[in-house]
Design a protein around this motif. Structure first.
Motif, short mmCIF file in Angstrom:
data_model
loop_
_atom_site.label_atom_id
_atom_site.label_comp_id
_atom_site.label_asym_id
_atom_site.label_seq_id
_atom_site.Cartn_x
_atom_site.Cartn_y
_atom_site.Cartn_z
N GLY A 403 -2.96 9.97 4.67
CA GLY A 403 -2.17 11.27 4.44
C GLY A 403 -1.36 11.42 3.30
O GLY A 403 -1.21 10.44 2.39
N ALA A 404 -0.89 12.58 3.01
CA ALA A 404 0.05 12.65 1.80
C ALA A 404 1.64 12.28 2.16
O ALA A 404 2.46 13.18 1.89
CB ALA A 404 0.12 14.17 1.52
N LYS A 405 1.66 11.15 2.54
CA LYS A 405 3.07 10.57 2.90
C LYS A 405 3.61 9.36 2.10
O LYS A 405 4.72 9.31 1.57
CB LYS A 405 3.25 10.45 4.51
CG LYS A 405 4.62 10.02 4.71
CD LYS A 405 4.78 9.73 6.27
CE LYS A 405 6.15 9.76 6.78
NZ LYS A 405 6.45 9.16 8.06
N LEU A 406 2.77 8.22 2.18
CA LEU A 406 2.99 7.00 1.76
C LEU A 406 2.69 6.94 0.30
O LEU A 406 1.59 7.31 -0.19
CB LEU A 406 2.22 6.01 2.52
CG LEU A 406 2.61 4.29 2.10
CD1 LEU A 406 4.17 4.34 2.72
CD2 LEU A 406 1.62 3.57 2.95
N SER A 407 3.57 6.28 -0.53
CA SER A 407 3.33 6.18 -2.12
C SER A 407 2.88 4.83 -2.30
O SER A 407 3.59 3.68 -2.04
CB SER A 407 4.87 6.54 -2.72
OG SER A 407 4.79 6.07 -3.79
N TYR A 408 1.56 4.67 -2.73
CA TYR A 408 1.22 3.39 -3.17
C TYR A 408 0.28 3.79 -4.56
O TYR A 408 -0.12 4.95 -4.73
CB TYR A 408 0.25 2.58 -2.12
CG TYR A 408 -1.04 3.51 -1.66
CD1 TYR A 408 -2.15 3.26 -2.32
CD2 TYR A 408 -1.07 4.18 -0.61
CE1 TYR A 408 -3.22 3.69 -1.79
CE2 TYR A 408 -2.11 5.02 -0.38
CZ TYR A 408 -3.16 4.72 -0.88
OH TYR A 408 -4.45 5.23 -0.49
N HIS A 409 -0.07 2.84 -5.40
CA HIS A 409 -0.72 2.92 -6.52
C HIS A 409 -1.72 1.76 -6.77
O HIS A 409 -1.48 0.72 -6.30
CB HIS A 409 0.31 3.33 -7.75
CG HIS A 409 1.02 2.00 -8.35
ND1 HIS A 409 2.26 1.73 -7.27
CD2 HIS A 409 0.88 1.17 -8.90
CE1 HIS A 409 2.83 0.72 -7.89
NE2 HIS A 409 1.96 0.42 -8.98
#
Length: 563
Positions: A403-409
């Motif tokens: 979903g559009a919640k966790l920030s990872y790259h």
């Protein structure tokens, strides 16, 4: 008049008022009688006087009346039975028509208004993967421009080489564009590197879908709930809409004829295909949600008078992909083909444990089960008896990642090597017809306007490269099991017919099996070598009372009276 200390007002009136009311009622009734007498209508029904006693043949008349009454009741009962049989016959015809696949005329009229529901029902009945591949191929064939949506957190993992190669095989008849969605979940430096990497292959647009949209129908508003609060913060606004819409409008104006420009939106599940269409339409035209695989069939949405967008189901990931890729890009967990605990275990192997600890505020963990146990206790996911619900914690962890919640790259590759299906001529052809200066300027404005997380607060994820997809699902052939028959075990005293039959059968493969003698086999072989001795059967007395009487002489005997 209502008197004090009384619950109800009194019904008593003055005599003058009562007499006046009675007079008015008498006058009204008199007028009604006079009008009824003029029209010839009598209010009182005429009573049946019956057959007088002085009439001749009175008994015969009454008998005939009773007989006619019985005939009318029998006719009424017969009509009731006939109607019941007709209803049963119609019901039977409807069942036979449904089993034969022929629908009645009344159902055919309603079928045109429920096309989407019928297609969704067909999607459930048929194989899900085959139906999705069929719908995806329909979107590719019907579209003039194919937009591949990529998750900005792992753009390379969201690319499907099979899809891109299929689109580019049309030799310039279809354009391919990239949309980098969810750009508010990655750091700006990482976003700029990925933008430069992707622009060298295909025109790329930065986009962030809006979370503040009006409902299309009343039913959608009821589904969201009456207590739902719209997010009026900066994160709820949309970025990249103007640049993308202007580019699509320019392509539609350059197209010959009065036909609309059809734009197909494709990508893996939960990358934001339907959210992009809703943001361009500024309305909840497509069904979106946290659950993956909500879009099951193609859906056309009119954005402007000259642009039409086609939503498509997610690309089916090939089973040959690694475990972490299948956990993020496939629907195995949602379709209960894989356990969420196993998917979380494969994902945690590709992440730095310190970043996970800081993101979820959990202590150091040795394995995935310990991490999920700690997360379940922290979030309050407890079962009966206070046991942590690790499966619910695993599903929450997966929903955060997809979903559009966790920030990872993930890091962008340093070297730029074009894939085998791309060349410099194809890249130039894809950029033709587009004002790349306007596109780059729009992307820069989006980067400046969007609010991005810091590099320290984002999880570093190691990407495995492009994800292999399946565009045509072919059912595997059924395996035939062949048995081998050896003729060595056939006895010599068999009949000639069986000997001829077994002589035609030859073994397919003879695998030498080494002989291993176990202690049991050795004992049996030794026993076979020795001659068999005759064994004598010895009977044992099982009467416990007699044994006790014989062995214990001092025991008390209840059968003897010692008195």
């Amino acid at each position: 008049m209502k008197r004090p200390k009384l619950k109800k007002a009194s019904k008593r009136v003055s005599c003058a008022k009562r007499f006046k009311i009675q007079k008015k009622v008498r006058e009204h009734n008199r007028k009604l009688k006079k009008a009824a007498k003029k029209t010839g209508i009598s209010r009182k029904p005429k009573q049946d006087v019956g057959v007088p006693n002085s009439a001749p043949f009175k008994e015969e008349v009454l008998r005939e009346a009773e007989q006619r009454k019985q005939e009318l009741e029998a006719l009424k009962e017969k009509n009731k039975i006939v109607k019941k049989q007709e209803r049963a016959a119609k019901r039977k015809e409807g069942k036979e028509a449904a089993s034969a696949g022929v629908e009645p005329a009344a159902k055919k009229a309603k079928k045109g208004t429920k096309v989407r529901e019928a297609r969704a029902a067909v999607a459930k009945e048929k194989s899900a993967k085959t139906f999705k591949c069929c719908e995806l191929n329909k979107v590719i064939e019907a579209s003039d421009v194919i937009v591949e949506v990529l998750d900005a957190r792992d753009p390379l993992g969201c690319r499907c080489p099979e899809l891109e190669e299929t689109v580019l095989k049309h030799e310039g008849k279809k354009k391919l564009l990239f949309i980098l969605n969810k750009i508010d979940l990655v750091p700006k430096d990482n976003l700029e590197k990925w933008l430069g990497y992707l622009e060298a292959e295909c025109p790329t647009f930065l986009f962030k879908a809006s979370m503040q949209l009006k409902d299309r129908t009343v039913s959608q508003k009821k589904q969201r709930g009456t207590n739902a609060v719209l997010d009026h913060s900066r994160a709820a606004s949309c970025f990249g809409r103007d640049c993308l819409l202007q580019t699509l409008t320019d392509l539609a104006n350059k197209k010959d004829g009065e036909t609309m420009l059809k734009v197909g939106v494709v990508g893996f599940p939960n990358v934001g295909k339907s959210s992009i269409i809703n943001s361009l339409k500024e309305m909840r035209a497509c069904h979106v949600g946290l659950q993956r695989g909500l879009t099951r069939c193609m859906q056309e949405v009119h954005i402007t008078k000259s642009v039409k967008m086609i939503d498509s189901p997610g690309i089916v990931a090939a089973p040959s992909n690694p475990g972490d890729v299948m956990a993020l890009r496939s629907l195995q967990v949602d379709e209960k083909e894989e356990s969420p605990l196993e998917a979380v275990r494969t994902l945690l192997k590709q992440c730095n444990p310190q970043h996970i600890m800081l993101q979820y505020n959990v202590p150091n963990y040795r394995n995935s089960l310990e991490f999920l146990t700690t997360l379940a206790k922290k979030r309050g996911f407890l079962q009966k008896g206070g046991l942590p619900n690790t499966e619910l914690a695993a599903m929450t962890f997966l929903n955060d990642w997809t979903g559009a919640k966790l920030s990872y790259h993930s890091r962008a590759p340093e070297r730029q090597d074009l894939p085998s299906y791309l060349s410099d001529a194809i890249v130039t052809e894809l950029q033709s017809g587009l004002n790349m200066d306007v596109v780059r300027e729009g992307n820069q404005n989006v980067i400046k306007g969007v609010r991005s997380p810091n590099l320290a607060s984002s999880i570093n994820f190691s990407s495995k490269g492009p994800t292999a997809g399946v565009l045509n699902v072919i059912e595997p052939p059924t395996e035939t099991i062949t048995t081998t028959v050896t003729t060595e075990a056939v006895e010599t005293d068999m009949t000639a017919s069986t000997d001829e039959l077994l002589s035609t059968i030859k073994p397919e493969a003879e695998i030498p099996i080494p002989k291993m003698e176990t202690p049991i086999q050795e004992s049996t072989q030794k026993s076979e070598d020795k001659p068999i001795k005759e064994t004598k059967v010895k009977f044992v007395n099982v009467d416990l009372t007699s044994l006790q009487h014989n062995n214990d002489d001092d025991a008390y005997d209840f059968n003897t009276d010692f008195v």
